[in-house]
Design a protein around this motif. Structure first.
Motif, mmCIF file in Angstrom:
data_model
loop_
_atom_site.group_PDB
_atom_site.id
_atom_site.type_symbol
_atom_site.label_atom_id
_atom_site.label_comp_id
_atom_site.label_asym_id
_atom_site.label_seq_id
_atom_site.Cartn_x
_atom_site.Cartn_y
_atom_site.Cartn_z
ATOM 1 N N VAL A 43 0.836 -1.136 0.359
ATOM 2 C CA VAL A 43 -0.002 0.262 0.297
ATOM 3 C C VAL A 43 0.823 1.475 0.322
ATOM 4 O O VAL A 43 2.251 1.319 0.709
ATOM 5 N N CYS A 44 0.369 2.184 -0.438
ATOM 6 C CA CYS A 44 1.308 3.363 -0.365
ATOM 7 C C CYS A 44 1.026 4.758 0.051
ATOM 8 O O CYS A 44 -0.188 4.163 0.579
ATOM 9 N N GLY A 45 1.496 5.643 0.455
ATOM 10 C CA GLY A 45 1.308 6.562 1.836
ATOM 11 C C GLY A 45 0.012 7.296 0.740
ATOM 12 O O GLY A 45 -1.300 7.935 1.782
ATOM 13 N N PRO B 3 4.809 -1.022 -7.681
ATOM 14 C CA PRO B 3 3.403 -1.161 -7.664
ATOM 15 C C PRO B 3 2.444 -0.310 -6.474
ATOM 16 O O PRO B 3 3.073 -1.449 -5.582
ATOM 17 N N CYS B 4 1.448 0.127 -5.902
ATOM 18 C CA CYS B 4 0.637 -0.107 -5.330
ATOM 19 C C CYS B 4 -0.452 -1.458 -4.933
ATOM 20 O O CYS B 4 -0.702 -0.987 -5.781
ATOM 21 N N THR B 5 -0.072 -1.654 -4.073
ATOM 22 C CA THR B 5 -1.790 -3.319 -3.756
ATOM 23 C C THR B 5 -2.801 -2.536 -3.953
ATOM 24 O O THR B 5 -3.784 -3.392 -5.062
ATOM 25 N N VAL B 6 -3.047 -1.646 -3.573
ATOM 26 C CA VAL B 6 -4.607 -0.947 -3.274
ATOM 27 C C VAL B 6 -4.687 -0.849 -4.672
ATOM 28 O O VAL B 6 -5.643 -0.850 -5.110
ATOM 29 N N GLU B 7 -3.793 -0.386 -5.750
ATOM 30 C CA GLU B 7 -4.655 1.018 -7.112
ATOM 31 C C GLU B 7 -4.318 -0.399 -8.279
ATOM 32 O O GLU B 7 -4.848 0.035 -9.048
ATOM 33 N N ASP B 8 -3.404 -1.017 -7.737
ATOM 34 C CA ASP B 8 -2.688 -2.405 -9.333
ATOM 35 C C ASP B 8 -3.589 -3.887 -8.753
ATOM 36 O O ASP B 8 -3.523 -4.584 -7.799
HETATM 37 ZN ZN ZN Z 1 -1.589 3.324 -3.257
#
Ligand code: ZN
Length: 248
Positions: A163-165, A221-226
């Motif tokens: 997950v990204c910030g 990559p961000c897991t929430v977005e990808d």
């Molecule tokens: Zn993200």
């Protein structure tokens, strides 16, 4: 599909053989489709075993898993330790000098962090979510690698899909607490609400432990977005991907 064709994000760590799995290439059905590697999430045991066998074939050696509990504890995998089955231990990081096994950390939004000192022949893998990161799991992993002969000046690390910030929203009080423990981890979502940047926190923890800033890769990559990756935040009931590493 042969094992070596397993779809995965190749690690760019020099001096190790490492990869991050995706959702693809396994046999699990929805909502775990398809390469879920975790036993504790409600998936069919046979499917998980088949998926783990595919990962073993792809990485070329037996894979060691641990029962992860968001601790800061590190397990040292020595000679004679069984890779899986009856001797699964509770820990949130693994280190080894052995070349005949691979280390796996499972995540769905938390950070899978892989580490190597190629010259010393020491590898590590850590599960760094909010609790583990703030508890010092990465510092403990680096220390455990040093105890096996690694030189922190040579250790390279890669933070995998996570997950990204901009996505990891938390209550304001939680952000404030985290920022006190690890200054720089606090962030803001795209909507302007409080969040934590676990990756930034991991980079700070690793460089604080002595790694060179240029030795830490953190652009996954961000897991929430990808949607190629499992995300607990996005789906709740879901599988786990793995970061896996072995000596080159
Ligand atoms: Zn993200």
């Amino acid at each position: 599909m042969s094992g070596t064709d397993l779809p995965a994000r190749a690690s760019r760590l020099r001096g190790a053989r490492a990869l991050f799995t995706t959702r693809d290439g396994g046999v699990s059905g929805a909502p775990y489709a398809s390469l879920n590697l975790a036993r504790h999430v409600g998936d069919d045991e046979g499917a998980v075993a088949a998926n783990r066998e595919r990962l073993r074939a792809a990485i070329g050696v037996d894979v060691v898993y641990v029962d992860q509990v968001h601790s800061a504890d590190v397990a040292v995998v020595g000679e004679g330790d069984e890779p899986d089955g009856g001797s699964v231990r509770t820990a949130d990081a693994l280190v080894t000098r052995r070349g005949d096994i691979a280390l796996a950390i499972m995540v769905a939004d938390c950070l899978p962090v892989l580490l190597v000192d190629a010259e010393a022949g020491v590898v590590g893998a850590a599960h760094a979510g909010r609790a583990g990161l703030l508890g010092g799991v990465l510092e403990n992993t680096v220390a455990a690698m040093q105890a096996l002969g690694a030189d922190v000046e040579r250790v390279r690390a890669e933070i995998g899909p996570s997950v990204c910030g901009s996505c990891y929203e938390v209550p304001a009080a939680m952000r404030a607490d985290a920022e006190r423990t690890l200054p720089g981890i606090g962030a803001t979502t795209r909507r302007g609400t409080p969040s934590l940047d676990l990756r930034a926190g991991a980079v700070l923890a690793l460089t604080g432990a002595g790694l060179r800033a240029g030795h830490v890769l953190s652009d996954a990559p961000c897991t929430v977005e990808d949607e190629r990756f499992y995300s607990y935040r996005r789906e709740q009931r879901t599988g786990r991907l793995a970061g896996v590493i072995r000596r080159a």
